[in-house]
Design a protein around this motif. Structure first.
Motif, PDB file in Angstrom:
ATOM      1  N   ASN A 287       0.927  10.716  -1.664  1.00  0.00           N
ATOM      2  CA  ASN A 287       0.291  12.034  -1.677  1.00  0.00           C
ATOM      3  C   ASN A 287       0.749  12.888  -0.503  1.00  0.00           C
ATOM      4  O   ASN A 287       0.722  14.100  -0.577  1.00  0.00           O
ATOM      5  CB  ASN A 287      -1.234  11.900  -1.615  1.00  0.00           C
ATOM      6  CG  ASN A 287      -1.793  11.279  -2.879  1.00  0.00           C
ATOM      7  OD1 ASN A 287      -1.137  11.265  -3.919  1.00  0.00           O
ATOM      8  ND2 ASN A 287      -3.003  10.766  -2.792  1.00  0.00           N
TER       9      ASN A 287
ATOM     10  N   TYR B 273       0.876  -1.169   0.000  1.00  0.00           N
ATOM     11  CA  TYR B 273       0.000   0.000   0.000  1.00  0.00           C
ATOM     12  C   TYR B 273       0.914   1.219   0.000  1.00  0.00           C
ATOM     13  O   TYR B 273       1.765   1.365   0.877  1.00  0.00           O
ATOM     14  CB  TYR B 273      -0.895  -0.001   1.253  1.00  0.00           C
ATOM     15  CG  TYR B 273      -1.625   1.294   1.466  1.00  0.00           C
ATOM     16  CD1 TYR B 273      -2.832   1.552   0.813  1.00  0.00           C
ATOM     17  CD2 TYR B 273      -1.098   2.281   2.302  1.00  0.00           C
ATOM     18  CE1 TYR B 273      -3.499   2.754   0.995  1.00  0.00           C
ATOM     19  CE2 TYR B 273      -1.765   3.489   2.494  1.00  0.00           C
ATOM     20  CZ  TYR B 273      -2.962   3.716   1.837  1.00  0.00           C
ATOM     21  OH  TYR B 273      -3.621   4.904   2.011  1.00  0.00           O
ATOM     22  N   VAL B 274       0.766   2.063  -1.015  1.00  0.00           N
ATOM     23  CA  VAL B 274       1.673   3.192  -1.181  1.00  0.00           C
ATOM     24  C   VAL B 274       0.907   4.503  -1.071  1.00  0.00           C
ATOM     25  O   VAL B 274      -0.093   4.687  -1.751  1.00  0.00           O
ATOM     26  CB  VAL B 274       2.341   3.111  -2.583  1.00  0.00           C
ATOM     27  CG1 VAL B 274       3.138   4.366  -2.871  1.00  0.00           C
ATOM     28  CG2 VAL B 274       3.240   1.887  -2.686  1.00  0.00           C
ATOM     29  N   ASP B 275       1.344   5.385  -0.163  1.00  0.00           N
ATOM     30  CA  ASP B 275       0.759   6.727  -0.130  1.00  0.00           C
ATOM     31  C   ASP B 275       1.818   7.742  -0.523  1.00  0.00           C
ATOM     32  O   ASP B 275       2.677   8.111   0.270  1.00  0.00           O
ATOM     33  CB  ASP B 275       0.192   7.064   1.241  1.00  0.00           C
ATOM     34  CG  ASP B 275      -0.498   8.429   1.232  1.00  0.00           C
ATOM     35  OD1 ASP B 275      -0.425   9.133   0.197  1.00  0.00           O
ATOM     36  OD2 ASP B 275      -1.100   8.812   2.245  1.00  0.00           O
TER      37      ASP B 275
HETATM   38  C1  LIG Z   1      -3.540  10.091  -4.010  1.00  0.00           C
HETATM   39  O1  LIG Z   1      -4.177  11.046  -4.851  1.00  0.00           O
HETATM   40  C2  LIG Z   1      -4.724  10.469  -6.025  1.00  0.00           C
HETATM   41  C3  LIG Z   1      -5.238  11.603  -6.895  1.00  0.00           C
HETATM   42  O2  LIG Z   1      -5.982  12.510  -6.127  1.00  0.00           O
HETATM   43  C4  LIG Z   1      -5.822   9.470  -5.646  1.00  0.00           C
HETATM   44  O3  LIG Z   1      -6.345   8.866  -6.809  1.00  0.00           O
HETATM   45  C5  LIG Z   1      -5.225   8.394  -4.747  1.00  0.00           C
HETATM   46  O4  LIG Z   1      -6.250   7.514  -4.301  1.00  0.00           O
HETATM   47  C6  LIG Z   1      -4.536   9.018  -3.544  1.00  0.00           C
HETATM   48  N1  LIG Z   1      -3.852   7.952  -2.827  1.00  0.00           N
HETATM   49  C7  LIG Z   1      -3.910   7.830  -1.482  1.00  0.00           C
HETATM   50  C8  LIG Z   1      -3.175   6.677  -0.933  1.00  0.00           C
HETATM   51  O5  LIG Z   1      -4.517   8.601  -0.776  1.00  0.00           O
END
Ligand SMILES: *[C@@H]1O[C@H](CO)[C@@H](O)[C@H](O)[C@H]1NC(C)=O
Ligand SMILES: *[C@@H]1O[C@H](CO)[C@@H](O)[C@H](O)[C@H]1NC(C)=O
Ligand SMILES: *[C@@H]1O[C@H](CO)[C@@H](O)[C@H](O)[C@H]1NC(C)=O
Ligand SMILES: *[C@@H]1O[C@H](CO)[C@@H](O)[C@H](O)[C@H]1NC(C)=O
Ligand SMILES: *[C@@H]1O[C@H](CO)[C@@H](O)[C@H](O)[C@H]1NC(C)=O
Length: 219
Positions: A32, A28-30
């Protein structure tokens, strides 16, 4: 003739639906949000996962390769936190994965106490790649990668092609799957449970226990 064409159509259609339903990968990669090491560890723990751990094991090469493709697909090129052996707080990136691999294989990572809780501006330094006069500033924030557990009997959420383009619909397929635990709650039925999952974009699957009406949502 018509019958065999229909058969081919059904096969192609089925393949299209199934290919739209890729199970979640081990990581699981975050990418953002950057976090401190303790925030990253808490995030993984909160969802029943553990911070990425790159240690010497029979799956080391496949793990590195999966990290490579997962991070590249997510356009995630900056630093992330990881553990190795008994130590945590290492920092790596897609570009330094080769160094990470060499560090683990060479026994440079993971010794008790070594770099424990400290941070490293790229493993190249550890491997003698940076000059003694320029010490990179310590890294305090990085991206989070958690290892999902393999969950048995999860019903994976898959998107279905819909006649209405403004409406996203889902179908569910039961299979073992990697997942963190997003939430656990009481729900009336399995279909209520899947409806909750369908309305949450972070939910990748469910399991429902009839004996106590527990609905588990996976991340
Ligand atoms: C990160 O941001 C993207 C685009 O807004 C989104 O599709 C994705 O689900 C987000 N990932 C996480 C782990 O929050
Ligand atoms: C990392 O994984 C190894 C091997 O599975 C384990 O022995 C070690 O305790 C883990 N390290 C951390 C910091 O969790
Ligand atoms: C990561 O993938 C890229 C592109 O496929 C490849 O060139 C590189 O060698 C890989 N890195 C590692 C450490 O496997
Ligand atoms: C890594 O594991 C392999 C076999 O599993 C072993 O031969 C090698 O010595 C180990 N390396 C380190 C640094 O522990
Ligand atoms: C981790 O700690 C255990 C127990 O203290 C020790 O036996 C083991 O060798 C350590 N592993 C590494 C890779 O240092």
């Amino acid at each position: 003739m018509l019958k065999s064409l229909l058969f081919i159509f059904l096969i192609v259609h089925r393949t299209m639906i199934e290919s739209a339903c890729v199970p979640p990968v081990k990581y699981y990669v975050d990418c953002n949000n950057t976090r401190t090491l303790s925030q990253a560890m808490s995030l993984c723990f909160q969802y029943g996962m553990t911070l990425l751990n790159v240690s010497n094991s029979s799956s080391l090469f496949t793990d590195i390769s999966l990290l490579n493709s997962t991070l590249t697909a997510a356009n995630c090129y900056s630093n992330f936190w990881f553990s190795s052996g008994n130590s945590t707080g290492y920092v790596g990136s897609v570009a330094t994965l080769g160094d990470v691999l060499a560090g683990v294989l060479g026994g440079l990572l993971g010794a008790v106490g070594q770099l424990l809780g400290s941070v490293l501006g790229g493993l190249a330094c550890l491997l003698g790649g940076c000059s003694g006069t320029t010490t990179p500033p310590p890294i305090t924030n990085a991206f989070t990668i958690c290892t999902r557990q393999l969950q048995q009997r999860v019903i994976q959420k898959c998107s279905s092609e819909s006649v209405r383009t403004d409406m996203k619909t889902f179908h569910y397929i039961e299979q073992p799957m990697f997942g963190g635990v997003l939430d656990r709650l009481i729900s009336r039925s399995r279909s209520t449970c899947s409806a909750i999952c369908s309305s949450d974009p972070n939910c990748v699957g469910i399991s429902f226990d009839d004996t106590n009406s527990t609905c588990t949502l996976y991340l």
